[in-house]
Design a protein around this motif. Structure first.
Motif, mmCIF file in Angstrom:
data_model
loop_
_atom_site.group_PDB
_atom_site.id
_atom_site.type_symbol
_atom_site.label_atom_id
_atom_site.label_comp_id
_atom_site.label_asym_id
_atom_site.label_seq_id
_atom_site.Cartn_x
_atom_site.Cartn_y
_atom_site.Cartn_z
ATOM 1 N N ASP A 129 0.801 -1.230 0.000
ATOM 2 C CA ASP A 129 0.000 0.000 0.000
ATOM 3 C C ASP A 129 0.829 1.272 0.000
ATOM 4 O OD1 ASP A 129 -2.213 -1.694 0.138
ATOM 5 O OD2 ASP A 129 -2.355 -1.535 2.307
ATOM 6 N N CYS A 130 1.979 1.248 -0.663
ATOM 7 C CA CYS A 130 2.841 2.433 -0.670
ATOM 8 C C CYS A 130 2.332 3.510 -1.623
ATOM 9 C CB CYS A 130 4.278 2.057 -1.015
ATOM 10 S SG CYS A 130 4.523 1.543 -2.742
ATOM 11 N N GLY A 131 1.593 3.112 -2.669
ATOM 12 C CA GLY A 131 1.035 4.069 -3.612
ATOM 13 C C GLY A 131 2.001 4.561 -4.667
ATOM 14 N N ALA A 132 3.204 4.011 -4.741
ATOM 15 C CA ALA A 132 4.195 4.471 -5.711
ATOM 16 C C ALA A 132 3.734 4.269 -7.155
ATOM 17 C CB ALA A 132 5.529 3.769 -5.488
ATOM 18 N N CYS A 133 2.936 3.264 -7.401
ATOM 19 C CA CYS A 133 2.485 2.936 -8.750
ATOM 20 C C CYS A 133 1.435 3.911 -9.285
ATOM 21 C CB CYS A 133 1.942 1.522 -8.794
ATOM 22 S SG CYS A 133 0.572 1.216 -7.638
ATOM 23 N N GLU A 134 0.603 4.403 -8.411
ATOM 24 C CA GLU A 134 -0.551 5.200 -8.825
ATOM 25 C C GLU A 134 -0.200 6.449 -9.647
ATOM 26 O OE1 GLU A 134 -4.637 7.014 -6.911
ATOM 27 O OE2 GLU A 134 -2.904 6.749 -5.611
ATOM 28 N N PRO A 135 0.701 7.306 -9.197
ATOM 29 C CA PRO A 135 0.950 8.545 -9.947
ATOM 30 C C PRO A 135 1.678 8.368 -11.277
ATOM 31 C CG PRO A 135 2.388 8.453 -8.036
ATOM 32 C CD PRO A 135 1.436 7.286 -7.940
ATOM 33 N N VAL A 136 2.320 7.216 -11.504
ATOM 34 C CA VAL A 136 3.056 7.032 -12.759
ATOM 35 C C VAL A 136 2.228 6.392 -13.861
ATOM 36 C CG1 VAL A 136 5.288 6.953 -11.592
ATOM 37 C CG2 VAL A 136 4.077 4.814 -12.089
ATOM 38 N N CYS A 137 1.029 5.948 -13.544
ATOM 39 C CA CYS A 137 0.173 5.307 -14.546
ATOM 40 C C CYS A 137 -0.310 6.367 -15.545
ATOM 41 C CB CYS A 137 -1.018 4.629 -13.885
ATOM 42 S SG CYS A 137 -2.104 3.809 -15.077
ATOM 43 N N PRO A 138 0.042 6.230 -16.827
ATOM 44 C CA PRO A 138 -0.313 7.257 -17.810
ATOM 45 C C PRO A 138 -1.807 7.349 -18.127
ATOM 46 C CG PRO A 138 0.656 5.393 -18.927
ATOM 47 C CD PRO A 138 0.784 5.129 -17.443
ATOM 48 N N VAL A 139 -2.569 6.316 -17.795
ATOM 49 C CA VAL A 139 -4.003 6.333 -18.085
ATOM 50 C C VAL A 139 -4.848 6.350 -16.812
ATOM 51 C CG1 VAL A 139 -3.823 5.286 -20.374
ATOM 52 C CG2 VAL A 139 -4.045 3.815 -18.358
ATOM 53 N N GLU A 140 -4.206 6.571 -15.682
ATOM 54 C CA GLU A 140 -4.896 6.647 -14.393
ATOM 55 C C GLU A 140 -5.785 5.429 -14.144
ATOM 56 O OE1 GLU A 140 -6.735 10.525 -14.263
ATOM 57 O OE2 GLU A 140 -4.799 11.523 -14.374
ATOM 58 N N ALA A 141 -5.188 4.250 -14.279
ATOM 59 C CA ALA A 141 -5.913 2.998 -14.103
ATOM 60 C C ALA A 141 -5.765 2.412 -12.708
ATOM 61 C CB ALA A 141 -5.424 1.971 -15.127
ATOM 62 N N ILE A 142 -4.918 2.992 -11.865
ATOM 63 C CA ILE A 142 -4.629 2.423 -10.551
ATOM 64 C C ILE A 142 -5.371 3.210 -9.470
ATOM 65 C CG2 ILE A 142 -2.826 1.817 -8.907
ATOM 66 C CD1 ILE A 142 -0.900 1.625 -11.322
ATOM 67 N N PHE A 143 -6.107 2.459 -8.646
ATOM 68 C CA PHE A 143 -6.927 3.053 -7.601
ATOM 69 C C PHE A 143 -6.734 2.306 -6.291
ATOM 70 C CE2 PHE A 143 -9.029 3.602 -11.638
ATOM 71 C CZ PHE A 143 -9.387 4.943 -11.629
ATOM 72 N N TYR A 144 -6.902 3.038 -5.180
ATOM 73 C CA TYR A 144 -6.958 2.363 -3.894
ATOM 74 C C TYR A 144 -8.219 1.498 -3.916
ATOM 75 C CZ TYR A 144 -5.816 1.715 1.006
ATOM 76 O OH TYR A 144 -5.436 1.173 2.209
ATOM 77 N N GLU A 145 -8.151 0.342 -3.323
ATOM 78 C CA GLU A 145 -9.220 -0.666 -3.403
ATOM 79 C C GLU A 145 -10.623 -0.120 -3.149
ATOM 80 O OE1 GLU A 145 -9.640 -5.224 -1.871
ATOM 81 O OE2 GLU A 145 -8.820 -3.774 -0.460
ATOM 82 N N ASP A 146 -10.786 0.752 -2.181
ATOM 83 C CA ASP A 146 -12.122 1.259 -1.897
ATOM 84 C C ASP A 146 -12.462 2.532 -2.676
ATOM 85 O OD1 ASP A 146 -10.514 2.992 -0.474
ATOM 86 O OD2 ASP A 146 -11.520 2.714 1.444
ATOM 87 N N ALA A 147 -11.623 2.889 -3.652
ATOM 88 C CA ALA A 147 -11.871 4.083 -4.462
ATOM 89 C C ALA A 147 -12.005 3.774 -5.951
ATOM 90 C CB ALA A 147 -10.745 5.095 -4.242
ATOM 91 N N VAL A 148 -12.177 2.505 -6.299
ATOM 92 C CA VAL A 148 -12.364 2.124 -7.700
ATOM 93 C C VAL A 148 -13.697 2.709 -8.176
ATOM 94 C CG1 VAL A 148 -12.647 0.194 -9.317
ATOM 95 C CG2 VAL A 148 -11.017 0.008 -7.425
ATOM 96 N N PRO A 149 -13.699 3.448 -9.292
ATOM 97 C CA PRO A 149 -14.957 4.018 -9.792
ATOM 98 C C PRO A 149 -16.024 2.936 -10.029
ATOM 99 C CG PRO A 149 -13.097 4.988 -10.933
ATOM 100 C CD PRO A 149 -12.555 3.847 -10.111
ATOM 101 N N GLU A 150 -17.258 3.298 -9.805
ATOM 102 C CA GLU A 150 -18.378 2.353 -9.915
ATOM 103 C C GLU A 150 -18.409 1.631 -11.262
ATOM 104 O OE1 GLU A 150 -21.440 0.082 -8.706
ATOM 105 O OE2 GLU A 150 -20.401 1.499 -7.415
#
Length: 107
Positions: A42-63
């Motif tokens: 759960d470090c979150g290092a992957c999230e900001p580098v995703c060019p298509v914003e496909a990475i979300f925290y588990e409870d924040a995945v869009p509906e």
């Protein structure tokens, strides 16, 4: 809790997330990258580098991509792959939610 890779990654697989992951928990599937929830710290290092914003925290995945919330967990429950993505190679199959997506044409 862990991070999840959702629908925008399907057929893209940019892999910038792999370079940023300090624990080697992002595995490659045939059409999408997957985060092993048992290895993610759960470090979150992957999230900001995703060019298509496909990475979300588990409870924040869009509906609209709710099925991806459990896809990463379920793919590892069926494949039993663990111990670091760099040694695993490509997973044998994608999760059914990914398989059901229409194939995106490159470029």
């Amino acid at each position: 809790m862990t991070y999840v890779i959702a629908q925008p990654c399907v057929d893209l697989k940019d892999k910038a997330c792999i370079d940023e992951c300090p624990v080697d928990c992002i595995y490659e599937g045939p059409r999408k990258m997957y985060i092993n929830p048992d290895e993610c710290v759960d470090c979150g290092a992957c999230e900001p580098v995703c060019p298509v914003e496909a990475i979300f925290y588990e409870d924040a995945v869009p509906e609209e991509w709710a099925g991806y919330g459990s896809a990463d967990q379920e793919v590892f429950a069926t494949t039993k792959v663990a111990g670091g993505a760099s040694a695993a190679g490509v997973l044998p199959a994608d999760h059914p939610v990914v398989q059901a997506e229409p194939v995106k044409e490159a470029g």
